[in-house]
Write a protein that holds these residues in place. Structure first.
Motif, PDB file in Angstrom:
ATOM      1  N   LEU A   1       0.803  -1.215   0.000  1.00 44.21           N
ATOM      2  CA  LEU A   1       0.000   0.000   0.000  1.00 44.21           C
ATOM      3  C   LEU A   1       0.843   1.275   0.000  1.00 44.21           C
ATOM      4  CD1 LEU A   1      -2.871  -0.912   2.470  1.00 44.21           C
ATOM      5  CD2 LEU A   1      -2.926  -0.836  -0.010  1.00 44.21           C
ATOM      6  N   GLY A   2       2.007   1.244   0.633  1.00 44.55           N
ATOM      7  CA  GLY A   2       2.868   2.434   0.691  1.00 44.55           C
ATOM      8  C   GLY A   2       3.286   2.924  -0.687  1.00 44.55           C
ATOM      9  N   PRO A   3       3.956   2.101  -1.487  1.00 46.33           N
ATOM     10  CA  PRO A   3       4.333   2.535  -2.833  1.00 46.33           C
ATOM     11  C   PRO A   3       3.141   2.836  -3.736  1.00 46.33           C
ATOM     12  CG  PRO A   3       5.613   0.626  -2.187  1.00 46.33           C
ATOM     13  CD  PRO A   3       4.566   0.832  -1.134  1.00 46.33           C
ATOM     14  N   ALA A   4       2.034   2.128  -3.547  1.00 44.57           N
ATOM     15  CA  ALA A   4       0.847   2.405  -4.354  1.00 44.57           C
ATOM     16  C   ALA A   4       0.316   3.797  -4.051  1.00 44.57           C
ATOM     17  CB  ALA A   4      -0.221   1.359  -4.089  1.00 44.57           C
ATOM     18  N   LEU A   5       0.273   4.166  -2.793  1.00 44.31           N
ATOM     19  CA  LEU A   5      -0.199   5.493  -2.411  1.00 44.31           C
ATOM     20  C   LEU A   5       0.766   6.575  -2.889  1.00 44.31           C
ATOM     21  CD1 LEU A   5      -2.318   7.128  -0.888  1.00 44.31           C
ATOM     22  CD2 LEU A   5      -0.918   6.866   1.155  1.00 44.31           C
ATOM     23  N   LEU A   6       2.062   6.328  -2.750  1.00 49.41           N
ATOM     24  CA  LEU A   6       3.049   7.306  -3.210  1.00 49.41           C
ATOM     25  C   LEU A   6       2.996   7.509  -4.714  1.00 49.41           C
ATOM     26  CD1 LEU A   6       6.133   6.413  -0.996  1.00 49.41           C
ATOM     27  CD2 LEU A   6       4.649   8.422  -0.829  1.00 49.41           C
ATOM     28  N   SER A   7       2.818   6.441  -5.472  1.00 44.57           N
ATOM     29  CA  SER A   7       2.743   6.593  -6.923  1.00 44.57           C
ATOM     30  C   SER A   7       1.450   7.297  -7.339  1.00 44.57           C
ATOM     31  CB  SER A   7       2.859   5.245  -7.619  1.00 44.57           C
ATOM     32  OG  SER A   7       1.780   4.410  -7.274  1.00 44.57           O
ATOM     33  N   PHE A   8       0.365   7.084  -6.598  1.00 37.50           N
ATOM     34  CA  PHE A   8      -0.884   7.789  -6.876  1.00 37.50           C
ATOM     35  C   PHE A   8      -0.714   9.283  -6.646  1.00 37.50           C
ATOM     36  CE2 PHE A   8      -4.960   9.488  -5.344  1.00 37.50           C
ATOM     37  CZ  PHE A   8      -5.726   9.287  -6.481  1.00 37.50           C
ATOM     38  N   VAL A   9      -0.089   9.669  -5.537  1.00 38.03           N
ATOM     39  CA  VAL A   9       0.130  11.083  -5.233  1.00 38.03           C
ATOM     40  C   VAL A   9       1.101  11.700  -6.240  1.00 38.03           C
ATOM     41  CG1 VAL A   9       1.081  12.657  -3.493  1.00 38.03           C
ATOM     42  CG2 VAL A   9      -0.454  10.819  -2.811  1.00 38.03           C
ATOM     43  N   ALA A  10       2.125  10.957  -6.635  1.00 39.67           N
ATOM     44  CA  ALA A  10       3.058  11.464  -7.645  1.00 39.67           C
ATOM     45  C   ALA A  10       2.350  11.670  -8.980  1.00 39.67           C
ATOM     46  CB  ALA A  10       4.227  10.495  -7.816  1.00 39.67           C
ATOM     47  N   GLY A  11       1.452  10.785  -9.344  1.00 34.96           N
ATOM     48  CA  GLY A  11       0.683  10.945 -10.571  1.00 34.96           C
ATOM     49  C   GLY A  11      -0.209  12.168 -10.535  1.00 34.96           C
ATOM     50  N   LEU A  12      -0.808  12.440  -9.385  1.00 36.04           N
ATOM     51  CA  LEU A  12      -1.610  13.652  -9.251  1.00 36.04           C
ATOM     52  C   LEU A  12      -0.740  14.898  -9.382  1.00 36.04           C
ATOM     53  CD1 LEU A  12      -4.032  12.812  -6.306  1.00 36.04           C
ATOM     54  CD2 LEU A  12      -4.570  12.984  -8.727  1.00 36.04           C
ATOM     55  N   GLY A  13       0.444  14.862  -8.788  1.00 34.38           N
ATOM     56  CA  GLY A  13       1.349  16.010  -8.882  1.00 34.38           C
ATOM     57  C   GLY A  13       1.839  16.251 -10.294  1.00 34.38           C
ATOM     58  N   ILE A  14       2.197  15.198 -10.976  1.00 31.78           N
ATOM     59  CA  ILE A  14       2.659  15.326 -12.364  1.00 31.78           C
ATOM     60  C   ILE A  14       1.516  15.792 -13.254  1.00 31.78           C
ATOM     61  CG2 ILE A  14       3.448  14.014 -14.368  1.00 31.78           C
ATOM     62  CD1 ILE A  14       5.130  12.351 -12.408  1.00 31.78           C
ATOM     63  N   GLY A  15       0.327  15.298 -13.016  1.00 29.79           N
ATOM     64  CA  GLY A  15      -0.822  15.698 -13.812  1.00 29.79           C
ATOM     65  C   GLY A  15      -1.179  17.158 -13.642  1.00 29.79           C
ATOM     66  N   SER A  16      -0.937  17.701 -12.452  1.00 29.07           N
ATOM     67  CA  SER A  16      -1.275  19.104 -12.234  1.00 29.07           C
ATOM     68  C   SER A  16      -0.245  20.047 -12.849  1.00 29.07           C
ATOM     69  CB  SER A  16      -1.430  19.391 -10.743  1.00 29.07           C
ATOM     70  OG  SER A  16      -0.197  19.219 -10.094  1.00 29.07           O
ATOM     71  N   TYR A  17       0.971  19.561 -13.108  1.00 27.76           N
ATOM     72  CA  TYR A  17       2.014  20.399 -13.691  1.00 27.76           C
ATOM     73  C   TYR A  17       2.396  19.957 -15.099  1.00 27.76           C
ATOM     74  CZ  TYR A  17       2.719  22.486  -9.120  1.00 27.76           C
ATOM     75  OH  TYR A  17       2.540  23.166  -7.949  1.00 27.76           O
ATOM     76  N   VAL A  18       1.506  19.258 -15.799  1.00 30.21           N
ATOM     77  CA  VAL A  18       1.848  18.686 -17.099  1.00 30.21           C
ATOM     78  C   VAL A  18       2.154  19.775 -18.130  1.00 30.21           C
ATOM     79  CG1 VAL A  18      -0.502  18.466 -17.958  1.00 30.21           C
ATOM     80  CG2 VAL A  18       1.238  16.858 -18.711  1.00 30.21           C
ATOM     81  N   ASP A  19       1.480  20.918 -18.054  1.00 35.33           N
ATOM     82  CA  ASP A  19       1.748  21.988 -19.008  1.00 35.33           C
ATOM     83  C   ASP A  19       3.148  22.553 -18.823  1.00 35.33           C
ATOM     84  OD1 ASP A  19      -0.711  21.756 -20.220  1.00 35.33           O
ATOM     85  OD2 ASP A  19      -1.658  23.185 -18.833  1.00 35.33           O
ATOM     86  N   ARG A  20       3.561  22.719 -17.588  1.00 34.75           N
ATOM     87  CA  ARG A  20       4.915  23.237 -17.320  1.00 34.75           C
ATOM     88  C   ARG A  20       5.978  22.223 -17.745  1.00 34.75           C
ATOM     89  NH1 ARG A  20       4.478  26.032 -11.369  1.00 34.75           N
ATOM     90  NH2 ARG A  20       2.801  27.472 -11.896  1.00 34.75           N
TER      91      ARG A  20
END
Length: 52
Positions: free
Chosen positions: A19-38
């Protein structure tokens, strides 16, 4: 048969290691998705000094 359907894996001894890496990768995906234009602008700048 019901045991197989109702099995959730909650008794797995290494559940936090799953669950730890799954949660971290989910949060990283949200972060990357919010800055995709930059990020896209960083790889492909609008004006390239070599072309002009």
């Amino acid at each position: 048969m019901e045991d197989i359907v109702l099995h959730t894996g909650a008794e797995h001894p290494d559940l936090l290691w799953i669950l730890g890496p799954a949660l971290l990768s989910f949060v990283a995906g949200l972060g990357i998705g919010s800055y995709v234009d930059r990020i896209r602008a960083w790889f492909r700048p609008e004006s390239d000094p070599m072309i002009e």
